[in-house]
Design a protein around this motif. Structure first.
Motif, PDB file in Angstrom:
ATOM      1  N   ALA A 176      -5.231  30.728 -28.845  1.00 56.41           N
ATOM      2  CA  ALA A 176      -4.029  31.533 -28.414  1.00 56.41           C
ATOM      3  C   ALA A 176      -2.660  30.902 -28.107  1.00 56.41           C
ATOM      4  N   GLN A 177      -2.878  29.628 -27.578  1.00 56.93           N
ATOM      5  CA  GLN A 177      -1.783  28.880 -27.462  1.00 56.93           C
ATOM      6  C   GLN A 177      -0.937  28.783 -28.630  1.00 56.93           C
ATOM      7  N   MET A 178      -1.601  28.467 -29.632  1.00 53.85           N
ATOM      8  CA  MET A 178      -0.917  27.945 -30.733  1.00 53.85           C
ATOM      9  C   MET A 178      -0.487  29.301 -31.732  1.00 53.85           C
ATOM     10  N   PHE A 179      -1.469  29.983 -32.078  1.00 49.21           N
ATOM     11  CA  PHE A 179      -1.470  31.179 -32.900  1.00 49.21           C
ATOM     12  C   PHE A 179      -0.522  32.289 -32.386  1.00 49.21           C
ATOM     13  N   ARG A 444      -5.536  30.439 -13.623  1.00 44.23           N
ATOM     14  CA  ARG A 444      -4.603  30.170 -14.806  1.00 44.23           C
ATOM     15  C   ARG A 444      -3.262  30.439 -14.316  1.00 44.23           C
ATOM     16  N   PRO A 445      -2.228  29.651 -14.786  1.00 40.05           N
ATOM     17  CA  PRO A 445      -0.881  29.974 -14.335  1.00 40.05           C
ATOM     18  C   PRO A 445      -0.423  31.197 -14.991  1.00 40.05           C
ATOM     19  N   ALA A 446       0.441  32.172 -14.371  1.00 43.38           N
ATOM     20  CA  ALA A 446       0.941  33.341 -14.754  1.00 43.38           C
ATOM     21  C   ALA A 446       1.377  33.391 -15.939  1.00 43.38           C
ATOM     22  N   GLY A 450      -3.682  36.496 -20.317  1.00 39.01           N
ATOM     23  CA  GLY A 450      -3.730  37.442 -21.196  1.00 39.01           C
ATOM     24  C   GLY A 450      -3.170  36.914 -22.842  1.00 39.01           C
ATOM     25  N   ILE A 451      -3.018  35.399 -22.733  1.00 42.49           N
ATOM     26  CA  ILE A 451      -2.404  35.203 -23.992  1.00 42.49           C
ATOM     27  C   ILE A 451      -3.398  35.331 -25.186  1.00 42.49           C
ATOM     28  N   GLU A 452      -4.488  35.522 -24.993  1.00 37.83           N
ATOM     29  CA  GLU A 452      -5.731  35.734 -26.053  1.00 37.83           C
ATOM     30  C   GLU A 452      -5.533  37.118 -26.809  1.00 37.83           C
ATOM     31  N   GLN A 453      -4.773  38.162 -25.944  1.00 44.10           N
ATOM     32  CA  GLN A 453      -4.714  39.304 -26.669  1.00 44.10           C
ATOM     33  C   GLN A 453      -3.276  39.532 -27.425  1.00 44.10           C
ATOM     34  N   LEU A 454      -2.516  38.303 -27.161  1.00 38.69           N
ATOM     35  CA  LEU A 454      -1.265  38.578 -28.042  1.00 38.69           C
ATOM     36  C   LEU A 454      -1.427  38.515 -29.660  1.00 38.69           C
ATOM     37  N   PRO A 455      -0.521  39.171 -30.354  1.00 33.00           N
ATOM     38  CA  PRO A 455      -0.682  38.964 -31.730  1.00 33.00           C
ATOM     39  C   PRO A 455      -0.701  37.427 -31.978  1.00 33.00           C
TER      40      PRO A 455
END
Length: 476
Positions: A176-179, A444-446, A450-455
């Motif tokens: 998620a961090q990358m994509f 997890r830092p603020a 929820g980054i796994e749910q991002l497009p």
């Protein structure tokens, strides 16, 4: 300071030339003609310097083609409390007498790769602007390098990033961090293979000199000397923090040794420790820790370097070390065998690039002790037990890779010698194993919630160098 290839190309290049180049034209890795030496007086002078000033002093020994005022400004811009969370930048976290963690994972992507990548992004932007050029960065990641590179390069003028990763083999957080990055200059390519397949493609593209020059290909993997050089700094910073009483009562310098334990997959992080030791930093041991993919541990125990193919590369709970061919290892072997480029070329070009192996001679193997290296490995059960023990006894939560390092560090403690375990990532990146070990989610830092749910924006490709080349040519 000039740089040469490990495989015999004796063309001496300046720092900024190799900054933008990655691999040498003969397929080797760049190293300085010699390692600058530090002595007790220099160590005494540098003790107590803020991290960015220490970085400037060390980098200046290797970089003479950037004006000092510019280099100082670049380093000061990089290593700030705003970016890394503390004024120490890499503070120690004591666990028990003689054993501490060195915190390297407080940067934007929660991994030690930020320590070098943030500087690399600023160096790239500076040098490209100075030349009026652009650069297409090609890299491979097993998890942390990719996000650190992309966060360092996003929005940078004149830079595009093409990052290869093994499809489905990173943690959900790492993916998620990358994509989830939507920046136009960032391109993620998910390769249907393992990390070593990604790394092989990067090397194959880099070895196609015509394509590399036509499309202005550079690299941010640890084969890039500038990135490894930036990592040398935190060995010095850790040493100074661990030896805070530098003088005895008569005022004479008291030379103390420190050991470092380093989770190791691609050999870049611990290779920086090797460079620091070669420079004269008083390092007793460099403790190399692997997971179930124990190619490097096997080498340091037996003298045989046996590369595994994709089918033999285990998928583990410390995925950033799921590597069976360490791209930085050639630098150490080059030094170990007396900088014999012909022998290095024979070992790596003939055998390793074809997923083979080599065995050192008995005389070469005997020299390993002179370089301070020892090693060990860790399993999933080991890391779960280490995570649980560290939380229960010290109230400190560690990630899976740091757990591998801590487990092996305890096997190589010397009385009176501080052992620093290099923290490689924050636990939030590997929540599944943390939950298994502790029964709770890691904090997890603020900014990362929820980054796994991002497009997500990425392209899936087979293990095919030509397909990757075509993608680069279309999007460069």
């Amino acid at each position: 300071m000039k740089y040469i290839s490990t495989r015999g190309d004796r063309s001496e290049r300046a720092f900024c030339e190799i900054l933008l180049e990655g691999l040498a034209p003969d397929g080797g890795l760049y190293l300085p003609l010699h390692y600058p030496k530090v002595d007790a007086a220099m160590l005494a002078k540098w003790r107590g310097l803020p991290y960015h000033e220490l970085a400037f002093e060390l980098l200046s020994l290797f970089i003479d083609d950037i004006p000092p005022a510019d280099l100082k400004a670049l380093v000061a811009k990089t290593y700030t409390p705003e970016v890394f969370g503390t004024s120490e930048i890499t503070p120690l976290k004591p666990l028990e007498p003689g054993l501490s963690l060195e915190a390297l994972s407080n940067g934007p992507t929660l991994a030690f790769k930020d320590m070098a990548m943030q500087l690399l992004g600023n160096l790239f932007e500076y040098e490209l602007a100075r030349r009026g050029e652009t650069l297409n960065i090609l890299g491979a990641t097993s998890g942390d390098t990719g996000s650190a590179a992309e966060y360092a390069m996003r929005g940078k003028q004149g830079v595009k990033v093409f990052m290869l990763s093994p499809h489905g083999r990173m943690s959900a957080f790492q993916q998620a961090q990358m994509f989830s990055l939507q920046d136009a200059n960032i391109h993620n390519i998910a390769v249907e293979g393992v990390f070593d397949d990604c790394q092989d493609i990067v090397k194959a593209v880099s070895n196609d000199l015509e394509f590399k020059r036509r499309h202005k290909i550079g690299t941010v993997n640890s084969i890039n000397w500038a990135r490894l050089l930036a990592q040398v700094v935190y060995y010095f910073a850790g040493y100074f923090q661990a030896t805070k009483a530098p003088f005895d009562t008569s005022g004479r310098s008291e030379v103390k040794e420190v050991s470092f334990a380093v989770p190791s997959g691609n050999f870049g992080n611990i290779c920086a420790g090797h460079v620091a030791r070669m420079m004269g930093l008083p390092i007793r041991r460099l403790v190399l820790a692997t997971n179930e993919n124990d190619v490097l541990d096997e080498f340091f125990r037996t003298g045989t370097y046996r590369v595994r193919g994709s089918a033999e590369t285990h998928e583990t709970s410390s995925p950033s070390m799921d590597i069976s061919k360490a791209s930085n290892f050639e630098r150490f072997v080059f030094d170990l065998i007396g900088r014999d480029a012909a022998r290095t070329r024979q070992l790596f070009k003939t055998d390793v690039e074809d997923h083979g192996s080599f065995t050192l001679s008995s005389g070469e193997f005997a020299r390993i002790a002179d370089y301070g290296f020892v090693s060990g490995s860790s399993t999933h059960a080991d890391r779960v037990a280490t995570i649980r023990d560290t939380w229960q006894r010290f109230g400190t939560m560690i990630d899976t890779h740091t757990a591998d390092g801590l487990k092996v560090a305890r096997e190589h403690l010397d009385p009176g010698i501080p052992m620093l375990v290099l923290e490689t990532a924050l636990p939030a990146k590997f929540a599944e194993t943390i939950v298994e070990a502790l029964g709770r989610e890691p904090d997890r830092p603020a900014a990362m919630r929820g980054i796994e749910q991002l497009p997500k924006r990425f392209t899936v490709m087979p293990v095919d160098t030509q397909a990757v080349k075509a993608f680069i040519a279309q999007n460069a």
